[in-house]
Scaffold this active site. Sequence first.
Site, mmCIF file in Angstrom:
data_model
loop_
_atom_site.group_PDB
_atom_site.id
_atom_site.type_symbol
_atom_site.label_atom_id
_atom_site.label_comp_id
_atom_site.label_asym_id
_atom_site.label_seq_id
_atom_site.Cartn_x
_atom_site.Cartn_y
_atom_site.Cartn_z
ATOM 1 N N GLY A 82 0.813 -1.213 0.000
ATOM 2 C CA GLY A 82 0.000 0.000 0.000
ATOM 3 C C GLY A 82 0.842 1.257 0.000
ATOM 4 O O GLY A 82 2.071 1.232 0.077
ATOM 5 N N LYS A 105 3.557 12.483 -2.821
ATOM 6 C CA LYS A 105 4.529 11.566 -2.227
ATOM 7 C C LYS A 105 5.316 12.283 -1.141
ATOM 8 O O LYS A 105 5.814 13.386 -1.358
ATOM 9 C CB LYS A 105 5.480 11.045 -3.306
ATOM 10 C CG LYS A 105 6.414 9.943 -2.839
ATOM 11 C CD LYS A 105 7.179 9.382 -4.027
ATOM 12 C CE LYS A 105 8.077 8.226 -3.612
ATOM 13 N NZ LYS A 105 8.785 7.648 -4.782
ATOM 14 N N ARG A 168 2.783 14.269 -7.937
ATOM 15 C CA ARG A 168 2.900 13.648 -9.251
ATOM 16 C C ARG A 168 1.517 13.381 -9.811
ATOM 17 O O ARG A 168 0.518 13.364 -9.076
ATOM 18 C CB ARG A 168 3.720 12.365 -9.162
ATOM 19 C CG ARG A 168 3.199 11.334 -8.170
ATOM 20 C CD ARG A 168 4.183 10.203 -7.991
ATOM 21 N NE ARG A 168 3.670 9.175 -7.101
ATOM 22 C CZ ARG A 168 4.342 8.088 -6.758
ATOM 23 N NH1 ARG A 168 5.556 7.889 -7.233
ATOM 24 N NH2 ARG A 168 3.811 7.189 -5.948
ATOM 25 N N ARG A 175 -1.916 -0.454 -9.963
ATOM 26 C CA ARG A 175 -0.756 -1.317 -10.167
ATOM 27 C C ARG A 175 -1.171 -2.787 -10.267
ATOM 28 O O ARG A 175 -2.275 -3.157 -9.863
ATOM 29 C CB ARG A 175 0.215 -1.167 -8.981
ATOM 30 C CG ARG A 175 0.543 0.266 -8.621
ATOM 31 C CD ARG A 175 0.803 0.415 -7.113
ATOM 32 N NE ARG A 175 0.994 1.828 -6.750
ATOM 33 C CZ ARG A 175 2.175 2.428 -6.683
ATOM 34 N NH1 ARG A 175 3.275 1.746 -6.915
ATOM 35 N NH2 ARG A 175 2.268 3.708 -6.376
ATOM 36 N N ASP A 240 4.378 -4.478 -7.437
ATOM 37 C CA ASP A 240 3.697 -3.297 -6.905
ATOM 38 C C ASP A 240 4.200 -2.016 -7.554
ATOM 39 O O ASP A 240 3.613 -0.948 -7.339
ATOM 40 C CB ASP A 240 3.862 -3.214 -5.383
ATOM 41 C CG ASP A 240 5.313 -3.256 -4.951
ATOM 42 O OD1 ASP A 240 5.948 -4.308 -5.142
ATOM 43 O OD2 ASP A 240 5.819 -2.243 -4.431
ATOM 44 N N ASN A 241 5.263 -2.106 -8.355
ATOM 45 C CA ASN A 241 5.761 -0.951 -9.093
ATOM 46 C C ASN A 241 5.437 -1.033 -10.576
ATOM 47 O O ASN A 241 6.004 -0.284 -11.373
ATOM 48 C CB ASN A 241 7.281 -0.819 -8.921
ATOM 49 C CG ASN A 241 7.677 -0.467 -7.496
ATOM 50 O OD1 ASN A 241 6.884 0.108 -6.752
ATOM 51 N ND2 ASN A 241 8.885 -0.818 -7.104
ATOM 52 N N ASP A 250 6.996 4.900 -9.964
ATOM 53 C CA ASP A 250 7.822 4.778 -8.755
ATOM 54 C C ASP A 250 9.322 4.777 -9.065
ATOM 55 O O ASP A 250 9.947 3.728 -9.216
ATOM 56 C CB ASP A 250 7.450 3.520 -7.960
ATOM 57 C CG ASP A 250 6.179 3.723 -7.155
ATOM 58 O OD1 ASP A 250 5.698 4.862 -7.089
ATOM 59 O OD2 ASP A 250 5.666 2.738 -6.600
#
Length: 475
Positions: A82, A105, A168, A175, A240-241, A250
């Site tokens: 997460g 971020k 961003r 994802r 996850d990226n 990421d």
Amino acid sequence: MKLINTFATELPWACEPVVPQPLREPRLLHLNRGLLAELGLDGVSDTDWLACCGLGQPLPGMQPVAQVYAGHQFGGYSPRLGDGRALLLGEQLATDGQRWDLHLKGAGKTPFSRFGDGRAVLRSSIREYLASEALHALGIPTTRALVLVGSKEPVYREQEETGATVLRTAPSHLRFGHIEYFAWSGQGEKIPALIDYLLRYHFPELENGAELFAEVVRRTARLIAKWQAAGFCHGVLNTDNMSLLGLTLDYGPYGFIDAYVPDFVCNHSDPDGRYALDQQPAVGYWNLQKLAQALAGHVDGDALATSLAQYEHQLMLHYSELMRAKLGLTQWEEEDPALFRQLFQLLASQGVDYHLFLRRLGEVTGTGEWPASLLALLPDPDLWQGWLELYRVRLTREGGEDAVRKAQMDAINPKYVLRNALAQQAIDAAEGGDMTQFERLLAALQQPYDEQPEYADLATPVPQWYCGGELSCSS
């Protein structure tokens, strides 16, 4: 501006509301004014952006949430990851109807921070800002950077650094790991809703999950082909990226190669080279397999297998097209793979700068002497005579004017590349309070194919001792 919150309102079980935390003495370091205007956000004042991204004061209409997802990290499954330090503040509906996530971020702790502090440091924030804009200018799908905020907030990584945030944006930050989380946490019944959300808002031309997976395969293949042609190593290709929209997502310990090193590793946390430059195509396929496994039961298995089987062909087809264009070739010939293979062997054995070589190769003409600027890059020009003669013969068969070919090659072989050495110089200056080098580098990278003589110092080879440097995952 027109803010909406479809993810938070339609998929509340896929996120958690979070209040962003303010930074100590934040300061606005950069606004991407051109992109803000494109998104219809140019009416927001600098003061409001600072409050939103540095003081924990979201703009009216924003509903900040942290998204939940899982992922395979270096081959092992992590069941609950997460957004540990990023928040989806909301979505801007641009004038053309496109949705754009506003994703902050470094906004502080979330329910998914685990043992982290929820912060991002100035070093990594500058690297993400520069990389996202550099890849966009190179025509590589990516998230974009809107706002950069620095501060005097102490943040501890390998050493004490200062906190920062990056706002961003992308049409979506969904994802592979979103699907994986619900597939393997006993909540598979929610996957159809995720598929429906993707189809409605991001793939309206598609009809079902099978078509969606086929498109994810196609986009992933083309994305990685572009990375390979550009000499870009992501560094942390965990599932996850991996973006379901085929975006570069990421930015951590990424790196562009300087000298051509096919097994280049940019992440010092990857001693086995799992995510090395030449492993990215295979890792992309492995990650797609994991996505297919998570979708099984919701998408026909034969359709998943058929789409997966197309991955390598699609990647190699696009990569070959890109590399032919980089060499100024418009037609395919059976000898092309051998021509490319010999070139890569020479580049690797001689440690020749990949980007400068291709840029200066455009100066080769059908007759006459080899360009002095090209020969100056080659440690042993005599070793190159055979390949250069083959290349010239190939150009002769193609026909066409030298000047036209050079213009075409200059439009795909950048003069300005985000080398880690340049990024580090900009970071060092910014940490001392001087954003001039950052501004110059960003300006050059936003027009990478243009000559821009005022930035010529940013287009020289990096010192040999710096080539191949590895970076930390810490950010």
